[in-house]
Design a protein around this motif. Structure first.
Motif: not given
Length: 147
Positions: A87-91, A137-142
């Motif tokens: 996955d190159d979009k969520s993080y 280091y968490l998802k962009i959408d926390r």
């Protein structure tokens, strides 16, 4: 970094995370540059656990570790199928994901290509406000971690 011991992680936390920490390296003795943190709070209604290992690799070791990780999964697999997905979009960095919220567990590896760093992450019942130091280091959408 010297506190990292994969065997201890598995024996002490494997059941809580429902993981054998396969994505994490077996040994880090040869790597001096990095960071390791493991925290758990099981004494309250808001229990959580997390383990984060960041390693800066030499070019050869970095390429070998990426090869190891890429051979662990199938990019077309469903999350949680026992394989990793890419996955190159969520993080903030490209990620190989083993678990994405199953039983509120998140297990993934982030690839910081610019620094030749690989960040190994496993979270159980994450409470984002307790992890401010680790937002990168968490998802962009926390908000996606909300129960």
């Amino acid at each position: 970094m010297s506190a990292y011991n994969k065997s201890e992680l598995i024996s002490q936390n494997g059941a809580d995370f429902n993981s054998n920490f396969e994505m994490f390296p077996d040994s880090i003795k040869e790597f001096a540059d990095g960071q390791y943190v493991s925290k758990m709070n099981l004494d309250t209604d808001d229990s959580f656990e997390y383990t984060i290992l960041r390693i800066k690799y030499s070019e050869d070791d970095y390429n070998a570790e990426l090869e190891r990780l890429s051979n662990m999964g199938d990019a077309k697999s469903e999350v949680g199928s026992g394989n990793l997905i890419y996955d190159d979009k969520s993080y903030n960095y490209p990620a190989y994901i083993a678990k994405d919220g199953e039983d509120n567990v998140y297990e993934y590896v982030l690839n910081n290509e610019n620094e030749r760093e690989i960040i190994y992450v496993i979270l159980s019942n994450p409470i984002v406000s307790e992890m401010k130091e680790w937002y990168e280091y968490l998802k962009i959408d926390r908000n996606s971690y909300e129960k």
